[in-house]
Design a protein around this motif. Structure first.
Motif, PDB file in Angstrom:
ATOM      1  N   GLN A  33       0.302   4.646   2.165  1.00  0.00           N
ATOM      2  CA  GLN A  33       1.506   5.334   2.615  1.00  0.00           C
ATOM      3  C   GLN A  33       2.111   5.988   1.380  1.00  0.00           C
ATOM      4  OE1 GLN A  33       4.945   2.990   3.661  1.00  0.00           O
ATOM      5  NE2 GLN A  33       5.673   4.535   5.113  1.00  0.00           N
ATOM      6  N   THR A  34       2.124   7.306   1.355  1.00  0.00           N
ATOM      7  CA  THR A  34       2.562   8.023   0.161  1.00  0.00           C
ATOM      8  C   THR A  34       3.901   8.696   0.407  1.00  0.00           C
ATOM      9  OG1 THR A  34       0.248   8.459  -0.400  1.00  0.00           O
ATOM     10  CG2 THR A  34       1.915   9.747  -1.542  1.00  0.00           C
TER      11      THR A  34
ATOM     12  N   ASN B 227       0.819  -1.209   0.000  1.00  0.00           N
ATOM     13  CA  ASN B 227       0.000   0.000   0.000  1.00  0.00           C
ATOM     14  C   ASN B 227       0.859   1.268   0.000  1.00  0.00           C
ATOM     15  OD1 ASN B 227       0.932   0.036   2.657  1.00  0.00           O
ATOM     16  ND2 ASN B 227      -0.967   0.937   3.445  1.00  0.00           N
ATOM     17  N   THR B 228       2.134   1.126  -0.334  1.00  0.00           N
ATOM     18  CA  THR B 228       3.018   2.281  -0.464  1.00  0.00           C
ATOM     19  C   THR B 228       2.993   2.781  -1.901  1.00  0.00           C
ATOM     20  OG1 THR B 228       4.470   1.456   1.291  1.00  0.00           O
ATOM     21  CG2 THR B 228       5.375   3.136  -0.182  1.00  0.00           C
ATOM     22  N   ILE B 229       2.789   4.066  -2.043  1.00  0.00           N
ATOM     23  CA  ILE B 229       2.687   4.688  -3.369  1.00  0.00           C
ATOM     24  C   ILE B 229       3.675   5.844  -3.455  1.00  0.00           C
ATOM     25  CG2 ILE B 229       1.195   6.041  -4.906  1.00  0.00           C
ATOM     26  CD1 ILE B 229       0.402   3.145  -4.883  1.00  0.00           C
TER      27      ILE B 229
ATOM     28  N   SER C 239     -11.412  11.681  -4.150  1.00  0.00           N
ATOM     29  CA  SER C 239     -11.736  10.551  -3.266  1.00  0.00           C
ATOM     30  C   SER C 239     -10.698  10.421  -2.159  1.00  0.00           C
ATOM     31  CB  SER C 239     -11.799   9.248  -4.063  1.00  0.00           C
ATOM     32  OG  SER C 239     -10.498   8.874  -4.487  1.00  0.00           O
ATOM     33  N   PHE C 240     -10.989   9.580  -1.182  1.00  0.00           N
ATOM     34  CA  PHE C 240     -10.109   9.420  -0.023  1.00  0.00           C
ATOM     35  C   PHE C 240      -8.718   8.959  -0.455  1.00  0.00           C
ATOM     36  CE2 PHE C 240      -9.352   7.107   4.225  1.00  0.00           C
ATOM     37  CZ  PHE C 240      -8.885   8.261   4.835  1.00  0.00           C
ATOM     38  N   SER C 241      -8.649   7.981  -1.349  1.00  0.00           N
ATOM     39  CA  SER C 241      -7.333   7.502  -1.775  1.00  0.00           C
ATOM     40  C   SER C 241      -6.656   8.498  -2.715  1.00  0.00           C
ATOM     41  CB  SER C 241      -7.449   6.134  -2.453  1.00  0.00           C
ATOM     42  OG  SER C 241      -8.101   6.238  -3.698  1.00  0.00           O
ATOM     43  N   ALA C 242      -7.415   9.154  -3.595  1.00  0.00           N
ATOM     44  CA  ALA C 242      -6.820  10.116  -4.528  1.00  0.00           C
ATOM     45  C   ALA C 242      -6.270  11.335  -3.800  1.00  0.00           C
ATOM     46  CB  ALA C 242      -7.846  10.540  -5.580  1.00  0.00           C
TER      47      ALA C 242
ATOM     48  N   LEU D 186      15.186   9.801  -6.271  1.00  0.00           N
ATOM     49  CA  LEU D 186      14.293   8.652  -6.264  1.00  0.00           C
ATOM     50  C   LEU D 186      15.013   7.412  -5.726  1.00  0.00           C
ATOM     51  CD1 LEU D 186      11.683   7.129  -7.048  1.00  0.00           C
ATOM     52  CD2 LEU D 186      12.628   6.910  -9.360  1.00  0.00           C
ATOM     53  N   LYS D 187      16.227   7.175  -6.190  1.00  0.00           N
ATOM     54  CA  LYS D 187      16.988   6.010  -5.719  1.00  0.00           C
ATOM     55  C   LYS D 187      17.234   6.094  -4.215  1.00  0.00           C
ATOM     56  CE  LYS D 187      19.509   5.075 -10.024  1.00  0.00           C
ATOM     57  NZ  LYS D 187      20.851   5.126 -10.694  1.00  0.00           N
ATOM     58  N   ASP D 188      17.569   7.275  -3.749  1.00  0.00           N
ATOM     59  CA  ASP D 188      17.806   7.446  -2.318  1.00  0.00           C
ATOM     60  C   ASP D 188      16.539   7.174  -1.521  1.00  0.00           C
ATOM     61  OD1 ASP D 188      19.594   8.514  -0.071  1.00  0.00           O
ATOM     62  OD2 ASP D 188      17.859   9.838   0.077  1.00  0.00           O
ATOM     63  N   LEU D 189      15.405   7.671  -2.008  1.00  0.00           N
ATOM     64  CA  LEU D 189      14.125   7.452  -1.335  1.00  0.00           C
ATOM     65  C   LEU D 189      13.801   5.964  -1.261  1.00  0.00           C
ATOM     66  CD1 LEU D 189      11.514   8.706  -0.128  1.00  0.00           C
ATOM     67  CD2 LEU D 189      10.614   8.772  -2.452  1.00  0.00           C
ATOM     68  N   LEU D 190      14.015   5.256  -2.373  1.00  0.00           N
ATOM     69  CA  LEU D 190      13.704   3.823  -2.407  1.00  0.00           C
ATOM     70  C   LEU D 190      14.606   3.024  -1.474  1.00  0.00           C
ATOM     71  CD1 LEU D 190      13.085   3.359  -6.232  1.00  0.00           C
ATOM     72  CD2 LEU D 190      11.376   3.344  -4.404  1.00  0.00           C
ATOM     73  N   GLY D 191      15.758   3.553  -1.156  1.00  0.00           N
ATOM     74  CA  GLY D 191      16.653   2.879  -0.233  1.00  0.00           C
ATOM     75  C   GLY D 191      16.233   2.957   1.219  1.00  0.00           C
ATOM     76  N   HIS D 192      15.180   3.748   1.481  1.00  0.00           N
ATOM     77  CA  HIS D 192      14.736   3.957   2.861  1.00  0.00           C
ATOM     78  C   HIS D 192      13.306   3.489   3.097  1.00  0.00           C
ATOM     79  CE1 HIS D 192      18.289   6.339   3.938  1.00  0.00           C
ATOM     80  NE2 HIS D 192      18.169   6.901   2.738  1.00  0.00           N
ATOM     81  N   THR D 193      12.753   2.713   2.163  1.00  0.00           N
ATOM     82  CA  THR D 193      11.358   2.282   2.338  1.00  0.00           C
ATOM     83  C   THR D 193      11.161   0.889   1.782  1.00  0.00           C
ATOM     84  OG1 THR D 193       9.059   2.886   1.871  1.00  0.00           O
ATOM     85  CG2 THR D 193      10.634   3.226   0.101  1.00  0.00           C
ATOM     86  N   ARG D 194      10.104   0.241   2.221  1.00  0.00           N
ATOM     87  CA  ARG D 194       9.730  -1.037   1.628  1.00  0.00           C
ATOM     88  C   ARG D 194       9.243  -0.810   0.199  1.00  0.00           C
ATOM     89  NH1 ARG D 194       9.591  -5.044   5.348  1.00  0.00           N
ATOM     90  NH2 ARG D 194       9.567  -4.406   7.549  1.00  0.00           N
TER      91      ARG D 194
END
Length: 427
Positions: free
Chosen positions: A161-162, A127-129, A140-143, A191-199
């Motif tokens: 989780q955004t 559920n991570t976007i 909407s709630f998700s948008a 972007l690469k750095d962000l992806l290194g800190h999240t599932r």
């Protein structure tokens, strides 16, 4: 508009339902690129009901298709075979560029994005976007949960989780001083750095040109570079084409094609212009993604016969009359004309866009500080001169949004530019 109608509106509709102008307009009818209000005033329409009147007001081909279909059957739900829905799905699937595409129709862009998020999270079991700063994806709630523009995001609560990525705004932020190649490289590194800190996220959702954000966009190729990083990690790419689809940007039929070096997105969402005012939205995705849901579902109003008839007629008109080419030609002339005007108006920070999707960002002269009061004043002056435009932007709605029907003529573009020039000079 009569004061009585405004009072009735305020008495029964939400306070947060935005209205343009100090004296709000009631539009009663339209034809071509023009609309009329209840007092009989005529306006050149440079906003098209928020980029929705894509071909023309009261287009005879669409009106005829709607009337004929309404005389047969308006609605049956998706529980029954629906010939117009199948025919439009076939055309959209072919135009999408997605291999083995499946199409699901909704009633709005919000619902389309909501569906895309459902598909992506179910397919990836996450559920991570990833979303872009300054973005807008619906109500909407998700948008709302993936909208990166605080002016349009009323709650921090979300089923998702955004994580927000940099790159949607070329001329602001920490990388604005870099050239296009360096800007793209810096955003990819971020972007690469962000992806290194999240599932592992399920998907990145991005507008090729940010609509509500003020018609901002990254350098061409940025999302292609993102795609390489995402593909290595099996993260999906959702292109939100609600405002950019169907040739509005002129150079491409879809906005994602400016970033399509590594193939099409995994999911494309669309709405607005395809129905020319009828409630049509939808999602296109590879079959394995679209079919990943393991429960039954239907749509009561998505794909209903009368809206599909409108979409078919409208799309046929757009393709047969090469409105994409017209958006490129007339939009290019309009953009050049407005840039010449802006050079003589201190309030204008930037004129940007492509095709018939143009943003004029206003700031306090000599600064980068937003000037929402100036944008509101220009909106009012343009109306007084007979021109309707929109507003947007991630910095206190200080950008003017210009997106007329794609059948706009050169003479109408010149007329609108002249009215807008007078309005800008009046600030």
């Amino acid at each position: 508009m009569t004061p009585d109608l405004f009072g009735r509106h305020r008495a029964v509709l939400p306070d947060w339902l935005a209205l343009y102008y100090e004296d709000p307009l009631e539009l009663t009818h339209g034809e071509g690129r023009h609309v009329w209000d209840a007092a009989g005033n005529r306006y050149l329409d440079f906003f098209g009901g928020i980029l929705t009147t894509m071909t023309a007001h009261a287009l005879p081909e669409v009106a005829k298709a709607v009337g004929e279909q309404a005389g047969r059957i308006l609605h049956s739900s998706t529980l029954y075979l629906n010939r117009p829905m199948v025919e439009l799905a076939e055309r959209v699937a072919c135009l999408s560029g997605i291999p083995d595409a499946r199409v699901f129709f909704t009633t709005s862009g919000t619902e389309a994005n909501d569906t895309a998020l459902l598909l992506a999270t179910a397919y990836r079991r996450s559920n991570t976007i990833l979303a872009m700063r300054n973005s807008y994806h619906g109500r909407s709630f998700s948008a709302v949960g993936v909208t990166g523009n605080r002016g349009w995001s009323p709650t921090s609560l979300s089923p998702l989780q955004t994580l927000y990525v940099h790159g949607g705004v070329r001329t602001r932020g920490p990388y604005a001083h870099l050239d296009d190649r360096e800007f793209t490289d810096a955003c990819v590194d971020d972007l690469k750095d962000l992806l290194g800190h999240t599932r592992a996220p399920a998907a990145l959702i991005a507008e090729p040109v940010q609509g509500v954000g003020g018609f901002t966009s990254p350098p061409d190729g940025l999302y292609a570079a993102f795609r390489e990083v995402l593909h290595e990690r099996d993260i999906l790419w959702i292109a939100d084409e609600v405002q950019t689809g169907w040739g509005r940007t002129g150079e491409h039929f879809w906005g994602w094609q400016a970033h399509g070096q590594n193939g099409p997105p995994d999911i494309v969402t669309f709405a607005k212009g395809i129905g020319n005012g009828m409630s049509v939205g939808g999602v296109v995705a590879r079959a394995e993604i679209m079919n990943c849901l393991d429960s039954n579902s239907i749509s009561t109003f998505g794909g209903t016969q009368v809206t599909m008839a409108a979409g078919l007629a409208n799309l046929a008109y757009l393709l047969e009359h090469d409105l994409q080419g017209n958006a490129r030609r007339v939009g290019g002339l309009l953009l050049e004309r407005l840039r010449a005007v802006a050079a003589r108006v201190p309030h204008v920070r930037e004129v940007r866009g492509r095709g018939l999707m143009i943003g004029v960002e206003l700031t306090r002269p000599g600064t980068d500080e937003a000037a929402p009061e100036a944008a509101s004043a220009v909106l009012e002056e343009a109306r007084a001169g007979g021109l309707l435009i929109g507003k947007g932007g991630g910095h206190d709605t200080s950008a003017l949004r210009i997106a007329p029907p794609m059948s706009l003529t050169v003479a109408e573009a010149e007329e609108g530019a002249a009215i807008l020039e007078r309005a800008l000079r009046s600030v």
